[in-house]
Structures are given as C-alpha cells and as structure tokens.
Design an enzyme around this catalytic site. Structure first.
Site, PDB file in Angstrom:
ATOM      1  N   SER A 164      92.607  55.863 -14.294  1.00 55.22           N
ATOM      2  CA  SER A 164      92.587  54.955 -13.151  1.00 55.22           C
ATOM      3  C   SER A 164      91.222  54.417 -12.761  1.00 55.22           C
ATOM      4  O   SER A 164      91.131  53.515 -11.933  1.00 55.22           O
ATOM      5  CB  SER A 164      93.227  55.628 -11.928  1.00 55.22           C
ATOM      6  OG  SER A 164      94.615  55.724 -12.097  1.00 55.22           O
TER       7      SER A 164
ATOM      8  N   SER B  90      94.708  52.613 -11.394  1.00 57.34           N
ATOM      9  CA  SER B  90      95.056  52.392 -10.010  1.00 57.34           C
ATOM     10  C   SER B  90      93.881  51.990  -9.127  1.00 57.34           C
ATOM     11  O   SER B  90      94.082  51.551  -7.994  1.00 57.34           O
ATOM     12  CB  SER B  90      95.714  53.647  -9.427  1.00 57.34           C
ATOM     13  OG  SER B  90      94.799  54.751  -9.416  1.00 57.34           O
TER      14      SER B  90
ATOM     15  N   LYS C 101      87.645  53.826  -2.653  1.00 57.00           N
ATOM     16  CA  LYS C 101      89.070  53.605  -2.924  1.00 57.00           C
ATOM     17  C   LYS C 101      89.938  54.170  -1.803  1.00 57.00           C
ATOM     18  O   LYS C 101      89.650  55.233  -1.246  1.00 57.00           O
ATOM     19  CB  LYS C 101      89.437  54.263  -4.254  1.00 57.00           C
ATOM     20  CG  LYS C 101      90.864  54.046  -4.720  1.00 57.00           C
ATOM     21  CD  LYS C 101      91.080  54.742  -6.055  1.00 57.00           C
ATOM     22  CE  LYS C 101      92.487  54.588  -6.599  1.00 57.00           C
ATOM     23  NZ  LYS C 101      92.653  55.279  -7.898  1.00 57.00           N
TER      24      LYS C 101
END
Length: 454
Positions: A179, A155, A80
């Site tokens: 997330s 996210s 990420k």
C-alpha cells in the site's frame, strides 16, 4: 526564490533554503497550500486539511530565526488517514467511522511534531486500506497526477498523489501488502516499506502482523530523512524494534561496488509483469552492473505466497468489517463486503497454516546469499480509475500486489523507485528489497540508481 518555488523543492532543499534565509516555513506553507488550492480539486488527495498548520509554520519560522531549528523544522508533511493525528478525525475512508477529532497523536505523528514538521493534512486511503484502486465511499476518487483518468494506486492513494502533485515533499503512508509501494510505482514517486517494527505504530489496523508505516517522497534522500525521524523504539508498539534513533542518510552515497544483488523472477507464484515492468528491472540491472555490483539470478524455495497472503488479507479485512455495526454495513464498499463475507468463516487451522507459510517464506528469503533484490514493483502501469477488477482475490494476485505481497509476508524492507514512463506516458518502476532490517542497503541501492538516472 519565492513562494512559488517551495512546492518543487524536496525536504533537504527546503531546509537549506530556511537556513540561508531564502525562504521561511510560512512562505513554504503558502506556496504549497496555493498549489493544493489550484490542483487538488481534480486530484482529490486529501481527506482533510489541518487548520493548525499555519500556527505550526509560524512557530517554525520563529525557531529558525532564533537558531533553534529541529530536524524537519517547517517542512510540510502529510499523514495517511489510517493514522491518528490529534485534533483531526481518523475516518479510514469509511462512512461508518467516527467523525469526531481524535485526542492523541499516533507515535509516529508525535515524532513528526517533535521534529518540527508542519502537518498540512491527512491524505485519502481506500476504505480500511483494503484495495489498490484509489477510491473510497467517503472521499470519492483520488486521481493520478500523471493522468487524471488513471488511479494513483492504493491504499495510500492520497499520499502518492500528493507527492506526485508537489503538495509538499514528505508524505507518510502505510503498507500491509503493497500500500506504499503500489501507489508510489503508479504515481512516479519513491515509496519505502521499512522493515516490520522499524517505525512504531499504535493503534494497529486490519493487517497488524504485516503492516508498517513509511515514507512516500520524490527522492531517495528525502525517504532516508523521513525514516530517520520516524524510526526508533516506542513502548506503545509491542513489535517496535529495541533500537535507538539513527541517521539513514549515513552511507547513502556509498555506492554499490561489491554488492551481490539478486533478480527475483518468481515470488512464490506465477506473478505477471508486462514488458515495461521487466524493462525497468533490466535498466536498473544495467546501471548497477556498471557501478560494480554483482548481479545473480535467485530462485528461493518459496511456498505459495499468493495463497498465504490472500488468506491473511481476507481474514484481516473480515475481522475489520465484523466490527462495523449491522445498521451501517450498507455504507461499506460493496467489494469489501463481498470479500469479508467470503473470508468471515475461515477455519482457525487455515489461519495457522497461513502464518506457518509466512514464516516459511521469511526463512527462505533469509537464507539467500544476497545484499539486495530486484524485481518489478507492479505488474503493469496505473489502470484507469473506472477499470473493473472483478474478483478481488484475482485482482490482488494479477493486478495489484503481485510483486509486493512477498516482502510484507517476510517483513523485509522494500522500496519502489521510479524509472521513467511507459508507452502510454505513465510511470514505470523497479522494486528494491534487502534482508530483514537492512533498510540502509535498500536506500543505498535505490540512491545509486536514482543518481544514475539523473
């Protein structure tokens, strides 16, 4: 077996194929990158691809030929874009961040490299990880592989979308309130938030006292495999658990007979969940009951977890936005700016009260006499990418992190497991949690349900 088979294999299957000579890491990388080239233009899962992946796959291929393979030798993995990867920029989904490549790996990335993983790229995040709809000002909209008119969630939007799109088997996300689990639930994949401190992190982001890094995969076994590589003590992280590395695959197939599993229906406030969300929970209950688990209702004496988390979330993001130069504030997501303005002047006493409430919630959950907990992962299926969310705090409580925020506050391990699809053809899921530091039990229960689903 050829390069076209590689994207649909999980990490364990890839390692078996490498060992037998049916595939090489170079062939696997070719198959995955060809799939990315075909499908990613509509999914938009990547913030950047890693040009060094080819050299890493060549090295891994040679290591297999020489009998020197490591734990993840040649397995494609993504990271990420909130986590530093040497040689690539860390943009955090923001136009305000430095586009220059960073010079040093985050601790977990160094572990991936040491295990022989091939880092194929960095996946998209909402700006500074602030929300659940999977878009940001820098990279645009990331879309759900089940239906591109819908969000994959966030996210860790790109990680979940990449997993659901078969862009490799292993993906690393972060989770400070849901997330990892929210996008995993909306994208039909497995998402594990480990116990706080299990996976070392540095640098810490907006949600440092709550956030963790963990696996997003297509199977529970792969989640256990990836966690085994990521976990372990690291002095750079002041919260890192003083434990040696361990194999989280050990005991994974031991089943649930005799376990006491609680159903949580009230996570500290009136959290919504639709019929499909509760249907997934009830299906998991039926499976676990049939395998010998004892199911009980639980009702811990929790404080208002919604109010507590909202304060910590809003204040953490306000601090992040406060660090953006004044001249660049116009580049920030307007929703994030509004939220930061709302929480910029939160009194210190209110923050201390929220932290005290967090500890009270952790105590209440620690006192439960259960081995694991079941509840919804999300209140409903994945929303359309253009769905208006209005007030961000209301959206957080009613549409995004309704069921995930509690386990971030208490720092417990929790996993989102796909359970099927709803009437709209979008994924459904169940959330499985366990007492603090019992990540092994979360994985074991999830594996039992996964096997039963077939």
């Amino acid at each position: 077996m050829d390069v076209n088979d590689a994207p649909v294999l999980d990490a364990g299957e890839l390692l078996d194929a490498y060992k037998s000579g049916a595939l090489t890491p170079l062939q696997a990388l070719q198959g995955v990158t060809e799939r990315i080239a075909r499908r990613n233009p509509e999914i938009n899962a990547f913030a950047t691809l890693n040009s060094a992946a080819l050299d890493a796959a060549r090295e891994s291929t040679a290591r297999w030929q020489e009998g020197q393979a490591r734990a993840l030798e040649g397995v494609p993995v993504t990271v990420k874009d909130l986590i530093d990867v040497r040689g690539l920029p860390t943009r955090r989904g923001s136009k305000t961040t430095d586009p220059a490549p960073v010079a040093q790996d985050a601790p977990l990335v160094a572990r991936l490299r040491a295990a022989g993983a091939v880092i194929i790229g960095k996946t998209t995040s909402t700006e500074f990880g602030w929300k659940s709809p999977g878009d940001n000002p820098l990279n645009g909209i990331t879309r759900n592989p089940w239906n591109v008119a819908h969000t994959p969630g966030g996210s860790s939007a790109g990680a979940a979308a990449a997993a659901g799109s078969f862009f490799g088997p292993l993906h690393v996300g972060t989770d400070g309130g849901g997330s990892i689990r929210i996008p995993a639930a909306w994208s039909g994949v497995v998402g594990l938030k480990p116990s706080f401190g299990r996976v070392p992190q540095w640098k810490l982001g907006a949600f440092g006292p709550l956030a963790v890094a963990g696996p997003i995969t297509r199977s529970v076994r792969d989640a256990a495999l990836l966690l085994s590589v990521l976990a372990g003590f690291e002095k750079a992280d002041p919260f890192s658990l003083p434990e040696p590395a361990r194999d989280f695959g050990a005991g994974l197939e031991d089943g649930v007979k005799g376990l006491r599993i609680g159903i949580l229906r009230h996570p500290g406030f009136d959290a919504p969940a639709d019929e499909a969300a509760w249907g997934a929970v009830e299906e998991a209950v039926a499976i676990l009951t049939g395998q010998g688990a004892r199911i009980v209702e639980i009702d811990p004496a929790l404080p208002d977890s919604g109010a507590i988390f909202s304060t910590l979330w809003g204040a953490g993001l306000a601090k992040t936005v406060a660090a953006v130069p004044q001249a660049r504030l116009g580049l920030v997501d307007s929703g994030l700016l509004a939220l930061a303005e709302r929480y910029m002047q939160v009194p210190g006493l209110e923050l201390l009260a929220a932290e005290a409430g967090r500890v009270e919630a952790a105590h209440a959950m620690a006192m439960l006499e259960v081995d694991a907990i079941l509840c919804p992962a999300v209140p409903h299926g994945a929303p359309p990418v253009d769905a208006a969310y209005g007030d961000a705090v209301e959206a957080l409580l009613q549409h995004w992190a309704s069921w995930t925020m509690l386990f971030s506050l208490t720092r417990q391990p929790a996993l989102s497991l796909p359970m099927g699809v709803d009437a709209a053809g979008l994924p459904t899921s169940v959330q499985i949690a366990a007492p603090l530091y019992r990540d092994d039990v979360v994985l074991r229960v999830a594996r039992a349900v996964e096997v039963a689903l077939g």
